[in-house]
Design a protein around this motif. Structure first.
Motif, PDB file in Angstrom:
ATOM      1  N   ILE A 176      94.780  73.119  58.383  1.00 13.90           N
ATOM      2  CA  ILE A 176      94.888  72.323  59.618  1.00 13.90           C
ATOM      3  C   ILE A 176      94.206  70.961  59.500  1.00 13.90           C
ATOM      4  N   ARG A 177      93.290  70.801  58.544  1.00 13.10           N
ATOM      5  CA  ARG A 177      92.631  69.494  58.347  1.00 13.10           C
ATOM      6  C   ARG A 177      93.676  68.433  58.014  1.00 13.10           C
ATOM      7  N   ARG A 178      94.623  68.792  57.187  1.00 15.63           N
ATOM      8  CA  ARG A 178      95.619  67.815  56.712  1.00 15.63           C
ATOM      9  C   ARG A 178      96.836  67.712  57.635  1.00 15.63           C
ATOM     10  N   SER A 179      96.872  68.527  58.656  1.00 14.18           N
ATOM     11  CA  SER A 179      98.013  68.463  59.566  1.00 14.18           C
ATOM     12  C   SER A 179      97.512  68.223  60.993  1.00 14.18           C
ATOM     13  N   PHE A 180      97.342  69.276  61.762  1.00 18.46           N
ATOM     14  CA  PHE A 180      97.012  69.146  63.178  1.00 18.46           C
ATOM     15  C   PHE A 180      95.756  68.314  63.414  1.00 18.46           C
ATOM     16  N   VAL A 181      94.675  68.613  62.713  1.00 18.06           N
ATOM     17  CA  VAL A 181      93.408  67.911  62.953  1.00 18.06           C
ATOM     18  C   VAL A 181      93.523  66.432  62.602  1.00 18.06           C
ATOM     19  N   SER A 182      94.178  66.118  61.493  1.00 15.42           N
ATOM     20  CA  SER A 182      94.301  64.703  61.119  1.00 15.42           C
ATOM     21  C   SER A 182      95.162  63.947  62.138  1.00 15.42           C
ATOM     22  N   HIS A 183      96.200  64.592  62.674  1.00 12.69           N
ATOM     23  CA  HIS A 183      97.026  63.943  63.698  1.00 12.69           C
ATOM     24  C   HIS A 183      96.250  63.764  65.006  1.00 12.69           C
ATOM     25  N   LEU A 184      95.472  64.773  65.371  1.00 16.62           N
ATOM     26  CA  LEU A 184      94.646  64.675  66.584  1.00 16.62           C
ATOM     27  C   LEU A 184      93.613  63.565  66.431  1.00 16.62           C
ATOM     28  N   ARG A 185      92.941  63.539  65.307  1.00 16.47           N
ATOM     29  CA  ARG A 185      91.919  62.511  65.090  1.00 16.47           C
ATOM     30  C   ARG A 185      92.532  61.113  65.117  1.00 16.47           C
ATOM     31  N   GLU A 186      93.672  60.964  64.494  1.00 14.63           N
ATOM     32  CA  GLU A 186      94.340  59.661  64.495  1.00 14.63           C
ATOM     33  C   GLU A 186      94.681  59.230  65.922  1.00 14.63           C
ATOM     34  N   ALA A 187      95.185  60.175  66.726  1.00 12.10           N
ATOM     35  CA  ALA A 187      95.521  59.850  68.118  1.00 12.10           C
ATOM     36  C   ALA A 187      94.265  59.475  68.905  1.00 12.10           C
ATOM     37  N   LEU A 188      93.167  60.176  68.680  1.00 12.77           N
ATOM     38  CA  LEU A 188      91.906  59.843  69.354  1.00 12.77           C
ATOM     39  C   LEU A 188      91.443  58.441  68.953  1.00 12.77           C
ATOM     40  N   CYS A 189      91.518  58.140  67.665  1.00  5.61           N
ATOM     41  CA  CYS A 189      91.100  56.820  67.178  1.00  5.61           C
ATOM     42  C   CYS A 189      91.987  55.713  67.739  1.00  5.61           C
ATOM     43  N   GLN A 190      93.286  55.981  67.873  1.00  6.30           N
ATOM     44  CA  GLN A 190      94.193  54.985  68.449  1.00  6.30           C
ATOM     45  C   GLN A 190      93.814  54.666  69.885  1.00  6.30           C
ATOM     46  N   HIS A 191      93.189  55.605  70.568  1.00  3.42           N
ATOM     47  CA  HIS A 191      92.727  55.384  71.938  1.00  3.42           C
ATOM     48  C   HIS A 191      91.260  54.937  71.970  1.00  3.42           C
ATOM     49  N   GLN A 192      90.751  54.554  70.819  1.00  2.00           N
ATOM     50  CA  GLN A 192      89.379  54.075  70.660  1.00  2.00           C
ATOM     51  C   GLN A 192      88.359  55.085  71.160  1.00  2.00           C
ATOM     52  N   ILE A 193      88.645  56.356  70.899  1.00  2.00           N
ATOM     53  CA  ILE A 193      87.722  57.430  71.226  1.00  2.00           C
ATOM     54  C   ILE A 193      86.935  57.733  69.957  1.00  2.00           C
ATOM     55  N   ASN A 194      85.640  57.451  69.993  1.00  2.00           N
ATOM     56  CA  ASN A 194      84.768  57.602  68.830  1.00  2.00           C
ATOM     57  C   ASN A 194      84.608  59.081  68.500  1.00  2.00           C
ATOM     58  N   THR A 195      85.176  59.497  67.369  1.00  2.00           N
ATOM     59  CA  THR A 195      85.281  60.909  67.021  1.00  2.00           C
ATOM     60  C   THR A 195      84.527  61.206  65.738  1.00  2.00           C
ATOM     61  N   PHE A 196      83.704  62.274  65.771  1.00  2.00           N
ATOM     62  CA  PHE A 196      83.032  62.719  64.553  1.00  2.00           C
ATOM     63  C   PHE A 196      83.800  63.900  63.972  1.00  2.00           C
ATOM     64  N   MET A 197      84.061  63.795  62.678  1.00  2.00           N
ATOM     65  CA  MET A 197      84.674  64.878  61.914  1.00  2.00           C
ATOM     66  C   MET A 197      83.878  64.987  60.623  1.00  2.00           C
ATOM     67  N   ASP A 198      83.700  66.167  60.104  1.00  2.00           N
ATOM     68  CA  ASP A 198      82.779  66.368  58.990  1.00  2.00           C
ATOM     69  C   ASP A 198      83.089  65.567  57.740  1.00  2.00           C
ATOM     70  N   GLU A 199      84.232  64.963  57.629  1.00  2.00           N
ATOM     71  CA  GLU A 199      84.514  64.141  56.457  1.00  2.00           C
ATOM     72  C   GLU A 199      83.728  62.838  56.472  1.00  2.00           C
ATOM     73  N   THR A 200      83.088  62.535  57.587  1.00  2.00           N
ATOM     74  CA  THR A 200      82.330  61.293  57.684  1.00  2.00           C
ATOM     75  C   THR A 200      80.855  61.481  57.324  1.00  2.00           C
ATOM     76  N   LEU A 201      80.495  62.643  56.795  1.00  2.00           N
ATOM     77  CA  LEU A 201      79.108  62.859  56.370  1.00  2.00           C
ATOM     78  C   LEU A 201      78.795  61.993  55.158  1.00  2.00           C
ATOM     79  N   GLU A 202      77.573  61.527  55.098  1.00  2.00           N
ATOM     80  CA  GLU A 202      77.113  60.740  53.969  1.00  2.00           C
ATOM     81  C   GLU A 202      76.794  61.658  52.787  1.00  2.00           C
ATOM     82  N   ILE A 203      77.031  61.195  51.589  1.00  2.00           N
ATOM     83  CA  ILE A 203      76.686  61.963  50.395  1.00  2.00           C
ATOM     84  C   ILE A 203      75.178  62.164  50.382  1.00  2.00           C
ATOM     85  N   GLY A 204      74.762  63.391  50.153  1.00  2.00           N
ATOM     86  CA  GLY A 204      73.344  63.716  50.102  1.00  2.00           C
ATOM     87  C   GLY A 204      72.789  64.243  51.408  1.00  2.00           C
TER      88      GLY A 204
END
Length: 190
Positions: free
Chosen positions: A24-52
């Motif tokens: 679902i990360r590569r399908s539903f979740v990525s589409h949902l996140r993209e739609a949220l970002c298009q509406h300028q809704i600041n969204t945290f998803m675990d891929e944005t974690l910093e290395i370390g």
């Protein structure tokens, strides 16, 4: 968008996405996140974690820093210890910080969560054996799964096509964030 996160100092994110599974990360979740970002809704998803960064502590902090947690239950969600720990934290933030929690039952039956049956019951039975020495952990997970089933959310099997489901979710989040901003303004927090 002027979001509640811009008016409340502790809240960095509008939305925290909790989910499990590459499927679902590569399908539903990525589409949902993209739609949220298009509406300028600041969204945290675990891929944005910093290395370390230490994953568990960082994720718990990100949950606390969010106005809304969207929990996407898929077939693999309950088989992830991380996700179950996140769910417990999300419900704690709902109770202690009035965080909004929105569940999405994605190709799973919400009734299985209410009654802890089906694959949910199977996973919990496995955990009871695996965590015999810390049964309180399994009890917290069980309680959290039953509690989340009481929260109004979306059932993917009732809304087709998937793009309509995503649109409904984004619109609801947008309305909730704007209402939070209006309430902050009314209370002199902006």
């Amino acid at each position: 968008m002027l979001s509640a996160s811009s008016t409340t100092p502790l809240r960095k994110y509008d939305v925290f996405l909790s989910f499990s599974g590459q499927d679902i990360r590569r399908s539903f979740v990525s589409h949902l996140r993209e739609a949220l970002c298009q509406h300028q809704i600041n969204t945290f998803m675990d891929e944005t974690l910093e290395i370390g960064e230490e994953i568990s502590l960082t994720l718990m902090k990100k949950i606390e820093e969010s106005n809304i947690s969207v929990v996407i239950f898929s077939k693999s969600y309950v088989y992830s210890h991380w996700c179950l720990d996140e769910l417990v934290k999300i419900l704690e933030c709902k109770d202690s910080m009035q965080q909004i929690v929105l569940p999405i039952f994605y190709h799973v039956d919400p009734e299985d969560f209410q009654e802890l049956k089906g694959s949910i019951g199977d996973a919990l039975a496995k955990y009871k054996e695996e965590f015999m020495n810390s049964s309180d952990k399994v009890e917290r997970w069980s309680h959290a799964l039953m509690e989340i089933a009481k929260v109004t959310g979306w059932d993917s099997k009732n809304i087709k096509p998937e793009s309509k489901l995503i649109k409904l979710i984004v619109n609801d989040i947008w309305k909730k964030l704007n209402q939070m901003t209006i309430n902050d303004f009314d209370h002199g927090l902006v």
